[in-house]
Design an enzyme around this catalytic site. Structure first.
Site, mmCIF file in Angstrom:
data_model
loop_
_atom_site.group_PDB
_atom_site.id
_atom_site.type_symbol
_atom_site.label_atom_id
_atom_site.label_comp_id
_atom_site.label_asym_id
_atom_site.label_seq_id
_atom_site.Cartn_x
_atom_site.Cartn_y
_atom_site.Cartn_z
ATOM 1 N N ASN A 43 0.806 -1.183 -0.093
ATOM 2 C CA ASN A 43 0.212 0.083 -0.022
ATOM 3 C C ASN A 43 0.775 1.218 0.031
ATOM 4 O OD1 ASN A 43 0.643 -0.885 2.713
ATOM 5 N ND2 ASN A 43 -1.120 0.214 3.499
ATOM 6 N N VAL A 44 0.473 2.104 -0.745
ATOM 7 C CA VAL A 44 1.183 3.529 -0.801
ATOM 8 C C VAL A 44 0.094 4.567 -0.604
ATOM 9 C CG1 VAL A 44 2.537 5.136 -2.323
ATOM 10 C CG2 VAL A 44 2.579 2.380 -2.792
ATOM 11 N N GLU A 45 0.456 5.134 0.706
ATOM 12 C CA GLU A 45 -0.838 6.448 1.131
ATOM 13 C C GLU A 45 -0.034 7.705 0.825
ATOM 14 O OE1 GLU A 45 -1.179 5.464 5.371
ATOM 15 O OE2 GLU A 45 -2.177 3.663 5.015
ATOM 16 N N CYS A 54 -4.046 0.660 -2.406
ATOM 17 C CA CYS A 54 -4.029 -0.611 -1.747
ATOM 18 C C CYS A 54 -2.988 -1.508 -2.313
ATOM 19 C CB CYS A 54 -5.278 -1.263 -2.151
ATOM 20 S SG CYS A 54 -6.695 -0.782 -0.970
ATOM 21 N N GLU A 56 -3.013 -4.800 -3.319
ATOM 22 C CA GLU A 56 -3.410 -5.553 -4.130
ATOM 23 C C GLU A 56 -3.619 -5.013 -5.550
ATOM 24 O OE1 GLU A 56 -4.791 -4.828 -1.297
ATOM 25 O OE2 GLU A 56 -6.203 -6.379 -0.731
ATOM 26 N N CYS A 88 -10.105 -5.289 0.200
ATOM 27 C CA CYS A 88 -11.535 -4.612 0.384
ATOM 28 C C CYS A 88 -12.127 -4.655 -0.664
ATOM 29 C CB CYS A 88 -10.757 -3.079 0.524
ATOM 30 S SG CYS A 88 -10.450 -2.403 -1.074
ATOM 31 N N CYS A 91 -10.636 -3.681 -4.333
ATOM 32 C CA CYS A 91 -9.824 -4.696 -4.891
ATOM 33 C C CYS A 91 -10.318 -5.989 -5.282
ATOM 34 C CB CYS A 91 -8.754 -5.199 -3.568
ATOM 35 S SG CYS A 91 -7.646 -3.824 -3.488
#
Ligand code: THU
Length: 131
Positions: A43-45, A54, A56, A88, A91
């Site tokens: 994940n990359v916020e 996300c 995935e 989620c 995804c």
């Protein structure tokens, strides 16, 4: 072809590279295709929270960028924060997109470190599709 233990280990390794400074909830994923190729993601916020990506979808995007054309047969997902880190809803729809009609296997780790598998048909019944 990598087995479930191997792709789960790739997902665990990827989770260690997550950029999750806001949620502090690392996730890693490893997507395995019929070709035998696998792709990892974390994940990359973003400070604009809703833009966060996300793990995935990051893994499946890497597959597209690499020119992968075969079906998605398995995806391992791992977070050190959640046993059985299910994908989620967004995804799940992405997994369906790349399943190519195949009932993609979802590979997770439970609280005892055991592998548990599920199938996209059971966790996303009645998906949206353009007929
Ligand atoms: N996250 C994933 O990477 N995959 C999911 O299926 C659900 C949530 C990430 C997004 C966000 O960076 C963090 O987990 C907390 O929601």
């Amino acid at each position: 072809m990598k087995n479930n233990e191997e792709i789960l280990q790739f997902a665990i390794n990827a989770s260690q590279r997550a950029y999750c400074v806001y949620s502090e909830f690392p996730v890693g994923a490893c997507a395995l295709y019929e070709s035998g190729n696998e792709y990892i993601g974390c994940n990359v916020e973003n400070s604009s929270y809703g833009l966060s990506l996300c793990a995935e979808r990051n893994a499946m995007s890497s597959a597209v960028a690499a020119g992968e054309k075969s079906k998605l047969i398995k995806i391992a997902i791992y977070s050190p924060k959640n046993a059985l880190c299910f994908p989620c809803g967004a995804c799940r729809q992405w997994i369906r997109e790349f399943s190519g009609g195949y009932n993609t296997e979802i590979v997770l780790q439970d609280k005892n470190g055991e592998i548990k598998t599920y199938y996209i048909d059971e966790i996303l019944p009645y998906p949206f599709e353009i007929l």
